[in-house]
Scaffold this motif. Structure first.
Motif, mmCIF file in Angstrom:
data_model
loop_
_atom_site.group_PDB
_atom_site.id
_atom_site.type_symbol
_atom_site.label_atom_id
_atom_site.label_comp_id
_atom_site.label_asym_id
_atom_site.label_seq_id
_atom_site.Cartn_x
_atom_site.Cartn_y
_atom_site.Cartn_z
ATOM 1 N N TRP A 63 -5.796 2.253 -11.018
ATOM 2 C CA TRP A 63 -5.249 1.109 -10.277
ATOM 3 C C TRP A 63 -4.168 0.405 -11.090
ATOM 4 O O TRP A 63 -3.128 -0.004 -10.549
ATOM 5 C CB TRP A 63 -6.363 0.146 -9.885
ATOM 6 C CG TRP A 63 -5.853 -1.025 -9.098
ATOM 7 C CD1 TRP A 63 -5.849 -2.333 -9.459
ATOM 8 C CD2 TRP A 63 -5.236 -0.982 -7.799
ATOM 9 N NE1 TRP A 63 -5.268 -3.113 -8.477
ATOM 10 C CE2 TRP A 63 -4.890 -2.308 -7.455
ATOM 11 C CE3 TRP A 63 -4.944 0.051 -6.906
ATOM 12 C CZ2 TRP A 63 -4.266 -2.612 -6.242
ATOM 13 C CZ3 TRP A 63 -4.314 -0.263 -5.709
ATOM 14 C CH2 TRP A 63 -3.984 -1.580 -5.380
ATOM 15 N N SER A 67 -9.044 3.502 0.098
ATOM 16 C CA SER A 67 -9.997 2.968 -0.867
ATOM 17 C C SER A 67 -10.751 4.079 -1.584
ATOM 18 O O SER A 67 -10.937 5.180 -1.039
ATOM 19 C CB SER A 67 -11.010 2.053 -0.160
ATOM 20 O OG SER A 67 -10.352 0.984 0.485
ATOM 21 N N HIS A 98 -11.375 -3.196 -1.894
ATOM 22 C CA HIS A 98 -11.274 -4.636 -1.612
ATOM 23 C C HIS A 98 -12.657 -5.264 -1.778
ATOM 24 O O HIS A 98 -13.638 -4.742 -1.258
ATOM 25 C CB HIS A 98 -10.761 -4.823 -0.175
ATOM 26 C CG HIS A 98 -10.295 -6.214 0.130
ATOM 27 N ND1 HIS A 98 -11.102 -7.324 0.011
ATOM 28 C CD2 HIS A 98 -9.086 -6.676 0.572
ATOM 29 C CE1 HIS A 98 -10.431 -8.403 0.365
ATOM 30 N NE2 HIS A 98 -9.198 -8.039 0.701
ATOM 31 N N SER A 102 0.834 -1.201 0.000
ATOM 32 C CA SER A 102 0.000 0.000 0.000
ATOM 33 C C SER A 102 0.869 1.251 0.000
ATOM 34 O O SER A 102 2.015 1.233 0.465
ATOM 35 C CB SER A 102 -0.929 0.005 1.218
ATOM 36 O OG SER A 102 -0.179 -0.091 2.414
ATOM 37 N N GLN A 160 -6.305 -8.585 -6.875
ATOM 38 C CA GLN A 160 -6.101 -7.157 -7.141
ATOM 39 C C GLN A 160 -4.619 -6.793 -7.084
ATOM 40 O O GLN A 160 -4.139 -5.980 -7.886
ATOM 41 C CB GLN A 160 -6.892 -6.316 -6.132
ATOM 42 C CG GLN A 160 -8.392 -6.311 -6.360
ATOM 43 C CD GLN A 160 -9.117 -5.578 -5.250
ATOM 44 O OE1 GLN A 160 -8.857 -5.801 -4.056
ATOM 45 N NE2 GLN A 160 -10.026 -4.676 -5.611
ATOM 46 N N TRP A 161 -3.916 -7.366 -6.139
ATOM 47 C CA TRP A 161 -2.489 -7.076 -6.021
ATOM 48 C C TRP A 161 -1.689 -7.682 -7.173
ATOM 49 O O TRP A 161 -0.524 -7.313 -7.377
ATOM 50 C CB TRP A 161 -1.930 -7.624 -4.708
ATOM 51 C CG TRP A 161 -2.272 -6.893 -3.454
ATOM 52 C CD1 TRP A 161 -2.826 -7.425 -2.321
ATOM 53 C CD2 TRP A 161 -2.051 -5.513 -3.159
ATOM 54 N NE1 TRP A 161 -2.952 -6.467 -1.354
ATOM 55 C CE2 TRP A 161 -2.497 -5.278 -1.838
ATOM 56 C CE3 TRP A 161 -1.522 -4.439 -3.882
ATOM 57 C CZ2 TRP A 161 -2.429 -4.027 -1.229
ATOM 58 C CZ3 TRP A 161 -1.451 -3.195 -3.284
ATOM 59 C CH2 TRP A 161 -1.903 -2.991 -1.974
ATOM 60 N N ARG A 173 -6.160 -4.995 -0.190
ATOM 61 C CA ARG A 173 -6.648 -5.482 -1.470
ATOM 62 C C ARG A 173 -6.623 -7.012 -1.463
ATOM 63 O O ARG A 173 -5.974 -7.626 -0.616
ATOM 64 C CB ARG A 173 -5.771 -4.980 -2.637
ATOM 65 C CG ARG A 173 -5.682 -3.472 -2.780
ATOM 66 C CD ARG A 173 -6.951 -2.835 -3.304
ATOM 67 N NE ARG A 173 -6.753 -1.408 -3.573
ATOM 68 C CZ ARG A 173 -6.961 -0.433 -2.676
ATOM 69 N NH1 ARG A 173 -7.371 -0.722 -1.451
ATOM 70 N NH2 ARG A 173 -6.755 0.837 -3.012
#
Length: 423
Positions: free
Chosen positions: A163, A152, A137, A125, A198-199, A194
């Motif tokens: 993103w 977020s 998330h 992050s 997503q990561w 996340r």
């Protein structure tokens, strides 16, 4: 990826939380995230970060004397401030603080001069990056993650393109760390904000391992991590697989001048012995001042722990987890050949030390550090249920002020009874 053997053999690492938060002595990154400190005041600390007395060779020497085999430095915390000259924007101590220079290269070089493995902390992050708070998330772990504007996007304000830009920035920074400093270990954090998808953890792992296939990754890489990282309390049951207890010397990760609640050397020896007795490593944290000096109270505790480790090194290095709870009133370790058991006694032994459930015959018992042999005998036992081994307590001159260690040499590999006794 298989775990690198050096990690579990290391036993002790030093965690270093160093960044602009040391200027005002506020909690690292969290102080603006939670509103404890206004964001502009937090970032104003850039102007006061000098690293004027930063001496990585002095750090490395201290860490080696502490008995550590690796260290982990916060290359970039959640506040996004890099300790190296990143090509990904200007938010670094090189470009925006009086320090004006890269702080990682000297650190990595100094550790390697001492034979220590190089670890770097990096937060997934980044609460300062303009593209970070562009996703949400899918199943936030708590309300703070869902609602905090630094973490977020607001409902309906998600921006997939932003993103994607953030992930490109993160990948580029991690790539810089891998190629420029060749860390043996990357210690990630911030993963809770996340999902693994997503990561893009798989892609990140592949990027790192393509640069160095031997890199050790912590569990905050989620499915792609090698070891667990419990914080601030010895687990009652050891995690599955390799693990490391992350522990502060006082109550703070970074430098906070009002925090004088330092654990004593005796307490640190206990934490350390309990951790290695369950097969883990201790990652002991210090927080340098903004000038780069480690507070004397913290340095003294590292030196004290190192003195105890040096005296009892055979019970530390080259060992594995010892007996389960209940056999001995204290932690223990076991030599790699499983023929010497090391009993840690935190309180000065009086009269005798007992060891229950030992099936393997004992050939000798001695005090680690002095070599003095101790009388011992087995009393009781019936059939398959072994008796109790009673070891004569060492004389006062042989007892250690912090923790006495007894080496129980066995006539074969360790074999213990775990039953309920004869009906």
């Amino acid at each position: 990826m298989p775990m690198q053997p050096w990690f579990s053999e290391a036993k002790l690492g030093i965690f270093v939380h160093y960044g602009i938060y040391a200027v005002d002595g506020v909690p690292e990154s969290w102080s603006f995230y939670t509103g404890q400190v206004p964001h502009d005041r937090y970032m104003k600390q850039l102007d006061g970060f000098t690293a004027s007395d930063y001496d990585p060779r002095a750090w490395a020497g201290l860490f080696a004397r502490a008995g550590a085999k690796y260290a982990v430095l916060t290359a970039r915390h959640h506040d996004g401030v890099a300790l190296w000259d990143t090509d990904q924007g200007d938010l670094s101590v090189v470009r925006q603080t009086p320090a004006g220079r890269d702080l990682l290269a000297g650190y990595a070089e100094a550790l390697r001069e001492q034979g220590l493995k190089v670890g770097l902390y990096y937060s997934h992050s980044d609460w300062n990056h303009p593209d970070y708070a562009s996703a949400v998330h899918p199943d936030p772990p708590n309300e703070e993650v869902r609602a905090n504007r630094y973490a977020s996007a607001a409902p309906g304000q998600e921006d997939p393109e932003a993103w994607a830009r953030f992930l490109a920035y993160r990948n580029a920074q991690v790539g810089e760390l891998v190629t420029r400093f060749r860390p043996d270990l990357l210690w990630f954090d911030g993963e809770w904000e996340r999902s693994e998808e997503q990561w893009e953890m798989r892609e990140l792992s592949e990027l790192i391992l393509a640069g160095n296939p031997d890199t050790v990754l912590n569990a905050r890489m989620l499915s792609y991590g090698n070891y667990s990282t419990p914080e601030q309390g010895v687990p009652l049951l050891p995690p599955e697989g390799p693990w490391e207890l992350c522990l502060t010397v006082n109550d703070s990760w970074g430098f906070q001048p009002q925090d004088h609640h330092h654990k004593s050397v005796r307490q640190l020896v206990r934490y350390f012995a309990e951790t290695i007795g369950m097969g883990g490593n201790l990652l002991l944290d210090v927080g340098p001042r903004e000038d780069g000096t480690i507070p004397a109270e913290q340095a003294a505790r590292l030196e004290g722990l190192g003195t105890w480790i040096a005296k009892h090194s055979e019970a530390v290095y080259g060992t594995v987890a010892g007996l389960p709870a209940g056999h001995h009133y204290g932690p223990s370790t076991l030599s790699a050949d499983r023929r010497t058991l090391y009993l840690m006694c935190f309180d000065t032994p009086r009269e005798t030390v007992s060891l229950r459930g030992l099936r393997t015959p004992v050939t000798r018992v001695r005090v680690v550090g002095t070599g003095t042999e101790l009388g011992h005998r087995v009393i009781g036992g019936l059939g398959d249920v072994p008796g109790v081994l009673w070891i004569d307590a060492p004389e006062a001159a042989d007892a250690d002020e912090l923790a006495t260690v007894l080496a129980v040499e066995l006539g074969g590999e360790l074999d213990v009874y775990r039953g309920t006794g004869r009906d």
